[in-house]
Design an enzyme around this catalytic site. Structure first.
Site, mmCIF file in Angstrom:
data_model
loop_
_atom_site.group_PDB
_atom_site.id
_atom_site.type_symbol
_atom_site.label_atom_id
_atom_site.label_comp_id
_atom_site.label_asym_id
_atom_site.label_seq_id
_atom_site.Cartn_x
_atom_site.Cartn_y
_atom_site.Cartn_z
ATOM 1 N N TYR A 117 8.658 1.625 -5.030
ATOM 2 C CA TYR A 117 7.562 1.752 -4.061
ATOM 3 C C TYR A 117 6.237 1.324 -4.680
ATOM 4 O O TYR A 117 5.946 1.666 -5.836
ATOM 5 C CB TYR A 117 7.418 3.201 -3.550
ATOM 6 C CG TYR A 117 6.284 3.270 -2.557
ATOM 7 C CD1 TYR A 117 6.475 2.826 -1.254
ATOM 8 C CD2 TYR A 117 5.007 3.666 -2.944
ATOM 9 C CE1 TYR A 117 5.428 2.793 -0.359
ATOM 10 C CE2 TYR A 117 3.948 3.639 -2.043
ATOM 11 C CZ TYR A 117 4.166 3.191 -0.748
ATOM 12 O OH TYR A 117 3.127 3.134 0.139
ATOM 13 N N TRP A 119 2.255 -1.083 -3.707
ATOM 14 C CA TRP A 119 1.567 -2.121 -2.944
ATOM 15 C C TRP A 119 1.633 -3.497 -3.600
ATOM 16 O O TRP A 119 1.292 -4.489 -2.975
ATOM 17 C CB TRP A 119 0.102 -1.724 -2.745
ATOM 18 C CG TRP A 119 -0.134 -0.945 -1.498
ATOM 19 C CD1 TRP A 119 0.582 0.133 -1.049
ATOM 20 C CD2 TRP A 119 -1.163 -1.187 -0.530
ATOM 21 N NE1 TRP A 119 0.056 0.578 0.134
ATOM 22 C CE2 TRP A 119 -1.025 -0.206 0.472
ATOM 23 C CE3 TRP A 119 -2.194 -2.104 -0.417
ATOM 24 C CZ2 TRP A 119 -1.870 -0.142 1.575
ATOM 25 C CZ3 TRP A 119 -3.040 -2.032 0.678
ATOM 26 C CH2 TRP A 119 -2.872 -1.062 1.669
HETATM 27 N N1 LIG Z 1 -2.272 12.881 -4.392
HETATM 28 C C1 LIG Z 1 -2.133 11.771 -3.667
HETATM 29 N N2 LIG Z 1 -1.232 10.852 -4.051
HETATM 30 C C2 LIG Z 1 -1.099 9.715 -3.322
HETATM 31 C C3 LIG Z 1 -1.894 9.491 -2.188
HETATM 32 C C4 LIG Z 1 -2.828 10.490 -1.793
HETATM 33 O O1 LIG Z 1 -3.534 10.367 -0.790
HETATM 34 N N3 LIG Z 1 -2.919 11.623 -2.574
HETATM 35 N N4 LIG Z 1 -1.737 8.339 -1.464
HETATM 36 C C5 LIG Z 1 -0.416 7.732 -1.511
HETATM 37 C C6 LIG Z 1 -0.429 6.414 -0.884
HETATM 38 S S1 LIG Z 1 -0.926 6.366 0.739
HETATM 39 C C7 LIG Z 1 -0.024 5.299 -1.508
HETATM 40 S S2 LIG Z 1 0.117 3.846 -0.596
HETATM 41 C C8 LIG Z 1 0.370 5.298 -2.906
HETATM 42 C C9 LIG Z 1 -0.054 4.025 -3.666
HETATM 43 O O2 LIG Z 1 0.731 3.893 -4.786
HETATM 44 P P1 LIG Z 1 0.978 2.468 -5.462
HETATM 45 O O3 LIG Z 1 1.158 1.434 -4.418
HETATM 46 O O4 LIG Z 1 2.030 2.632 -6.470
HETATM 47 O O5 LIG Z 1 -0.433 2.252 -6.158
HETATM 48 P P2 LIG Z 1 -1.095 0.962 -6.748
HETATM 49 O O6 LIG Z 1 -2.163 1.425 -7.655
HETATM 50 O O7 LIG Z 1 -1.499 0.030 -5.668
HETATM 51 O O8 LIG Z 1 0.100 0.350 -7.615
HETATM 52 C C10 LIG Z 1 0.483 -0.963 -7.577
HETATM 53 C C11 LIG Z 1 0.874 -1.368 -8.970
HETATM 54 O O9 LIG Z 1 1.352 -2.714 -8.916
HETATM 55 C C12 LIG Z 1 0.783 -3.448 -9.986
HETATM 56 N N5 LIG Z 1 0.763 -4.874 -9.617
HETATM 57 C C13 LIG Z 1 -0.196 -5.561 -8.952
HETATM 58 N N6 LIG Z 1 0.141 -6.847 -8.842
HETATM 59 C C14 LIG Z 1 1.345 -6.990 -9.434
HETATM 60 C C15 LIG Z 1 2.214 -8.101 -9.619
HETATM 61 O O10 LIG Z 1 1.958 -9.219 -9.203
HETATM 62 N N7 LIG Z 1 3.388 -7.876 -10.290
HETATM 63 C C16 LIG Z 1 3.724 -6.630 -10.744
HETATM 64 N N8 LIG Z 1 4.888 -6.509 -11.368
HETATM 65 N N9 LIG Z 1 2.916 -5.570 -10.583
HETATM 66 C C17 LIG Z 1 1.748 -5.749 -9.927
HETATM 67 C C18 LIG Z 1 -0.584 -2.844 -10.159
HETATM 68 O O11 LIG Z 1 -1.107 -3.155 -11.427
HETATM 69 C C19 LIG Z 1 -0.291 -1.367 -9.947
HETATM 70 O O12 LIG Z 1 0.052 -0.725 -11.126
HETATM 71 O O13 LIG Z 1 -0.178 6.458 -3.558
HETATM 72 C C20 LIG Z 1 0.209 7.648 -2.901
HETATM 73 N N10 LIG Z 1 -0.176 8.793 -3.710
HETATM 74 N N1 LIG Z 2 -10.968 1.894 -0.708
HETATM 75 C C1 LIG Z 2 -9.688 2.241 -0.471
HETATM 76 N N2 LIG Z 2 -9.211 2.204 0.782
HETATM 77 C C2 LIG Z 2 -7.929 2.568 1.036
HETATM 78 C C3 LIG Z 2 -7.048 2.940 -0.003
HETATM 79 C C4 LIG Z 2 -7.588 2.996 -1.329
HETATM 80 O O1 LIG Z 2 -6.897 3.358 -2.288
HETATM 81 N N3 LIG Z 2 -8.895 2.639 -1.516
HETATM 82 N N4 LIG Z 2 -5.740 3.237 0.274
HETATM 83 C C5 LIG Z 2 -5.190 2.687 1.508
HETATM 84 C C6 LIG Z 2 -3.912 3.309 1.851
HETATM 85 S S1 LIG Z 2 -2.518 2.813 1.022
HETATM 86 C C7 LIG Z 2 -3.758 4.197 2.839
HETATM 87 S S2 LIG Z 2 -2.204 4.777 3.247
HETATM 88 C C8 LIG Z 2 -4.903 4.687 3.588
HETATM 89 C C9 LIG Z 2 -4.845 6.196 3.600
HETATM 90 O O2 LIG Z 2 -5.673 6.700 4.534
HETATM 91 P P1 LIG Z 2 -5.827 8.285 4.633
HETATM 92 O O3 LIG Z 2 -4.612 8.932 4.186
HETATM 93 O O4 LIG Z 2 -6.269 8.585 6.000
HETATM 94 O O5 LIG Z 2 -7.023 8.495 3.609
HETATM 95 P P2 LIG Z 2 -7.588 9.765 2.851
HETATM 96 O O6 LIG Z 2 -8.804 9.237 2.181
HETATM 97 O O7 LIG Z 2 -6.557 10.405 2.037
HETATM 98 O O8 LIG Z 2 -7.990 10.768 3.976
HETATM 99 C C10 LIG Z 2 -9.034 10.545 4.894
HETATM 100 C C11 LIG Z 2 -9.833 11.794 5.045
HETATM 101 O O9 LIG Z 2 -9.059 12.805 5.654
HETATM 102 C C12 LIG Z 2 -9.633 14.038 5.317
HETATM 103 N N5 LIG Z 2 -8.608 15.072 5.268
HETATM 104 C C13 LIG Z 2 -7.735 15.333 4.268
HETATM 105 N N6 LIG Z 2 -6.948 16.387 4.594
HETATM 106 C C14 LIG Z 2 -7.338 16.780 5.823
HETATM 107 C C15 LIG Z 2 -6.903 17.803 6.725
HETATM 108 O O10 LIG Z 2 -5.987 18.580 6.459
HETATM 109 N N7 LIG Z 2 -7.547 17.859 7.917
HETATM 110 C C16 LIG Z 2 -8.559 17.023 8.268
HETATM 111 N N8 LIG Z 2 -9.090 17.145 9.477
HETATM 112 N N9 LIG Z 2 -8.990 16.076 7.437
HETATM 113 C C17 LIG Z 2 -8.384 15.938 6.246
HETATM 114 C C18 LIG Z 2 -10.267 13.894 3.967
HETATM 115 O O11 LIG Z 2 -11.554 14.461 3.984
HETATM 116 C C19 LIG Z 2 -10.253 12.412 3.724
HETATM 117 O O12 LIG Z 2 -11.493 11.907 3.287
HETATM 118 O O13 LIG Z 2 -6.126 4.293 2.984
HETATM 119 C C20 LIG Z 2 -6.152 2.906 2.664
HETATM 120 N N10 LIG Z 2 -7.497 2.546 2.318
HETATM 121 MO MO LIG Z 3 -0.882 4.189 1.531
#
Ligand SMILES: Nc1nc2c(c(=O)[nH]1)N[C@H]1C(S)=C(S)[C@@H](COP(=O)(O)OP(=O)(O)OC[C@H]3O[C@@H](n4cnc5c(=O)[nH]c(N)nc54)[C@H](O)[C@@H]3O)O[C@H]1N2
Ligand SMILES: Nc1nc2c(c(=O)[nH]1)N[C@H]1C(S)=C(S)[C@@H](COP(=O)(O)OP(=O)(O)OC[C@H]3O[C@@H](n4cnc5c(=O)[nH]c(N)nc54)[C@H](O)[C@@H]3O)O[C@H]1N2
Ligand SMILES: [Mo]
Length: 774
Positions: A117, A119
């Site tokens: 998993y 991005w």
């Molecule tokens: N506590 C908490 N945990 C969360 C979340 C949260 O809200 N709270 N959010 C979750 C969500 S929504 C997401 S999507 C995940 C994100 O989790 P990930 O998608 O695992 O996070 P990234 O940092 O985007 O990791 C991508 C990795 O791919 C590598 N990469 C980039 N380009 C290439 C390439 O060309 N080749 C290879 N081999 N590698 C490459 C980057 O260096 C990086 O290490 O985290 C989740 N974890």
């Molecule tokens: N710059 C930037 N943008 C991103 C990403 C990033 O890493 N960096 N990640 C991308 C990815 S993979 C994803 S999946 C999306 C994720 O998008 P989300 O999961 O929606 O993003 P979060 O920032 O975790 O949450 C948005 C807001 O929800 C509020 N929140 C948290 N828990 C609760 C709750 O229980 N109730 C209510 N009402 N509010 C709550 C928090 O205050 C938080 O700021 O974002 C994307 N956008």
């Molecule tokens: Mo995500």
């Protein structure tokens, strides 16, 4: 397509957080200029050149010492602690190929975990995770992962309720909202930073534009969130601050007001929905003795009863759009708030109307929902996985710790496979997975862990064999995200840094050794694949009446812009106008307020209609006496997850090198903490250091530590050690949302904080680990 890397000619490129032109001098990337059509470029584009040439790049292939000396499984409990040994590419690829052969022969393909998993980077051909899947499918298959950390709970519940998972992701377009909505109610707010990224890239970040248009057209907004900054100031939104994870109670109370004041649309509920009656009996307290009144919800959520009552009345009196950020479903029982938003929209009777109903994730992701929606660049085909083995995406530690054990998932009886080999490419589980200390223990199970990575992330540091991958700037590709109106060329700007290779070339090297090269590359090299994917895009567009330029003209210009559709997209408008002719793909063909199917699963944690159930950890829990602060681990605005944490923009946000933790003035004062102090944030699962950022814009009792600070353990490889940098997943809980979705529940975590007065250990994760040269 021949690259010229010695001059400073403009090379077009894109990333998940925006498009740009790259300036190159003497073979080095020296700057980036945002795409000229981007009205609001992401701040952290600037981090790219420094990251590409950063000290944290992996110079060449390496193997962990104990694995090299003792073979698979050697000193496996020392992963993360032992030094690496530099090896040649041939040597590394031979070792990987031999090990894949051994595991396949002795344990079958199911024992290979390659869900991987993550991005990766933008780019439809070099997409690292897809390259791995394609390779593994040619090799006979692998154990994969179902769903995403982004929306696991939402995409599991929505097909039961409205017949499609995409309703959890993208809905009615922003144009329809700005033209027609009079009220937009935003659970989780609309945090602008989040809308800077989208899978595959954003050509034009136009969130500010449509929000301004909506305001100019008289649309009012209400933010329901613990954090004030989740809504931009210019929107002048109303603000309710329920305790985290209590939104479902607030939503039930909104439903109670609609029902008891006859503000619900009985016609729509009977013509387009099933199961309202049994849900209403629950809301009124007839089925469980507890009416879900605003006073009831106020006691749970801390939100004033009158504010709930007046919001319900407002919602029913005007064209109302409901939205919910993904974060709400990333908590215990995360299925419920998403189901409830649909139920509220159904009660208002506005589903399928322009600017009305619901559209999830507006505050979460930056896609332009007015783009030609079904025009996108196809990704490299991964092929079919011959092995029918997969786990819910976030059950990775469970699987590694409990091979062979049964579990429930969305009505299915499942069993965890016994994993011998893990291969990760394009993801960072030591960033993204919950309860890192548990992951460290789980990670000690497999014989072999292989990681392709450009940088020395914690995941690379915890591998046995590390293969250095290029970044997208070091190769040619093309990208577009579904819902953006641009197709962007990604032109190679610099030669591979150090000894890095493209993931494609790494897997081709393995495929040759394993005799599957023909199936893997189909006789195409990079250029042929990029042309092929563009030609497919060209053909799909033509079928939809859009004439795109030929490949050479596209590559020369560096992008194409696709005209927006004539009519802004309104989700479920056809279903609304004729539910018999255009039924939903649910069992009843209608919106399922009560789902017989879910009820039939018999799950105690996800019954047949939405309900309020206490999360395992929240401010009303018994454990809040010991850990009285609710930890929100939201998305970082200065990077994408852990990507670009090594870049200048993210590092400028740190406090004495640590990730900032936002806390309310009262909570800080009570603990003797001042702005800029270093805090120790802890619970029974672990402890991290973070820099204190005091704010009066966060609900007291709530603290926010964004995800993505690279895990930097004081004692590498040791579960339970202090993380000196501030990765919130050291503190989060590794539990499925429910048996239905088994989604990650990162947002249900309680912590305590005290001041850290010890000597501040130096951050080491952005520099090289120990590599023994041979
Ligand atoms: N506590 C908490 N945990 C969360 C979340 C949260 O809200 N709270 N959010 C979750 C969500 S929504 C997401 S999507 C995940 C994100 O989790 P990930 O998608 O695992 O996070 P990234 O940092 O985007 O990791 C991508 C990795 O791919 C590598 N990469 C980039 N380009 C290439 C390439 O060309 N080749 C290879 N081999 N590698 C490459 C980057 O260096 C990086 O290490 O985290 C989740 N974890
Ligand atoms: N710059 C930037 N943008 C991103 C990403 C990033 O890493 N960096 N990640 C991308 C990815 S993979 C994803 S999946 C999306 C994720 O998008 P989300 O999961 O929606 O993003 P979060 O920032 O975790 O949450 C948005 C807001 O929800 C509020 N929140 C948290 N828990 C609760 C709750 O229980 N109730 C209510 N009402 N509010 C709550 C928090 O205050 C938080 O700021 O974002 C994307 N956008
Ligand atoms: Mo995500």
């Amino acid at each position: 397509m021949t690259p010229t890397t010695s001059d400073t000619t403009n090379r077009r490129h894109t990333s998940h957080w925006g498009a740009f032109t790259a300036a190159v001098q003497n073979g080095k990337l020296v700057g980036v200029t945002p795409f000229e059509k981007d009205s609001d470029p992401a701040t952290y584009l600037k981090s790219i050149p420094g990251a590409v040439h950063s000290e944290a790049r992996i110079a060449g292939p390496v193997v962990r010492k104990g694995w090299l000396e003792n073979g698979p499984g050697g000193n496996r409990e020392s992963r993360g602690a032992e030094p690496f040994v530099a090896v040649s590419w041939d040597n590394a690829l031979d070792l990987v190929a031999d090990e894949l052969r051994r595991v396949k022969r002795d344990f079958r393909n199911e024992s290979i975990m390659a869900g991987s998993y993550g991005w990766s980077s933008a780019g439809k051909f070099h997409h690292a995770r897809t390259q791995l899947h394609r390779f593994m499918n040619c090799f006979g298959g692998f154990t994969g992962q179902i769903g995403t950390y982004s929306t696991a709970a939402a995409t599991a519940i929505m097909p039961h309720v409205v017949g499609t998972a995409t309703a959890a992701l993208a809905g009615t377009s922003s144009k329809s909202i700005s033209d027609h909505a009079q009220l937009m109610v935003c659970f989780g707010g609309l945090p602008l930073g989040n809308m800077q990224s989208a899978v595959g890239g954003v050509g034009d970040h136009d969130t500010l534009r449509w929000l301004r248009e909506a305001r100019a057209n008289g649309c009012e907004f209400v933010s329901i969130s613990p954090i004030r900054e989740d809504m931009a100031e210019f929107i002048q939104a109303g603000w309710l601050q329920p305790k985290p994870n209590t939104d479902t109670a607030v939503m039930l109370a909104l439903a109670h007001v609609l029902a008891t004041e006859s503000l619900h649309d009985e016609g729509f509920l009977s013509s387009h929905c099933v199961g309202y009656d049994s849900f209403e009996r629950y809301v009124l307290g007839e089925s469980d003795g507890q009416p879900k009144t605003p006073e009831w919800a106020a006691a749970i959520s801390g939100t004033e009863a009158d504010a709930i009552r007046s919001l319900a009345r407002r919602m029913s009196s005007t064209r109302t759009m409901l939205t919910c950020t993904y974060s709400l479903q990333r908590g215990d029982h995360g299925e419920q708030p998403f189901w409830m938003v649909v139920v509220l929209a159904a009660m208002l009777g506005q589903i399928g109307l322009p600017g009305g109903g619901f559209a999830m994730g507006y505050g979460s992701i930056g896609v332009n929902r007015d783009a030609a929606r079904d025009l996108s660049v196809p990704i490299l085909p991964a092929g079919r996985n011959p092995v029918e083995s997969s786990i819910p995406v976030a059950r990775i530690s469970d699987m590694l710790l409990h091979p062979g054990e049964p579990y429930q998932f969305n009505g299915m009886d499942c069993r965890y496979p016994d994993i011998k080999l893990v291969y990760w490419s394009g993801g960072n589980p030591f960033h993204h997975h919950q309860d890192v200390n548990r992951l460290i223990r789980a990670w000690q199970g497999p014989d072999t862990i292989i990681v392709n990575e450009p940088w020395w992330t914690a995941t690379a540091r915890h591998a046995d064999i590390v293969l250095p991958a290029t970044t997208s700037l070091e190769r040619n590709d093309l990208s577009a995200s579904a819902g953006d109106r641009f197709v962007m060329a990604m032109q190679k700007s610099v030669e591979p840094v150090g000894d890095a290779r493209n993931d494609f070339d790494i897997f081709l090297g393995l495929a040759r050794r394993l005799g599957i090269a023909e199936a893997f590359d189909e006789g195409r090299d990079e250029e042929a694949w990029v042309r092929h994917l563009y030609d497919l895009t060209h053909r799909f567009a033509a079928q939809r009446g859009v004439e795109l330029p030929g490949f050479d003209a596209f590559w020369e210009q560096g992008f194409v812009e696709i005209p927006p559709p004539a009519k802004p997209f309104v989700m479920f408008d056809d279903f609304r106008s004729d539910p018999e002719e255009h039924p939903l793909r649910t069992p009843s063909g209608k919106v399922e307020i009560f789902s017989e199917k879910i009820a039939g699963f018999g799950y105690d944690d996800c019954p047949g209609h939405p309900v309020w159930q206490e999360p395992v950890e929240w401010l009303g829990a018994e454990s809040a006496k010991r850990y009285p602060l609710h930890l929100i681990s939201n998305q970082p605005s200065a990077r994408l997850h852990s990507q670009m944490d090594q870049g200048s923009v993210s590092r400028d946000t740190k406090i004495r090198g640590r990730e900032p933790i936002t806390m309310h003035t009262d909570d800080a004062t009570a603990r003797g903490l001042a702005d800029g102090d270093i805090a120790r944030v802890f619970n029974d699962r672990g402890e991290v250091l973070a820099g204190v950022a005091i704010s009066d814009g966060i609900l007291p009792g709530v603290v926010a530590l964004a995800t993505g600070a690279w895990y930097d353990p004081l004692e590498p490889g040791k579960a339970g050690t202090l993380d000196i940098h501030g990765n919130p997943n050291v503190l989060t809980l590794d539990k499925g949302t429910s048996k239905l979705a088994q989604g990650p529940a990162a947002q249900s975590a309680l912590v305590e904080i005290d001041r850290y007065d010890g000597v501040l250990p130096e951050i080491t994760v952005f520099s090289q680990p120990t590599v023994i040269e041979r």
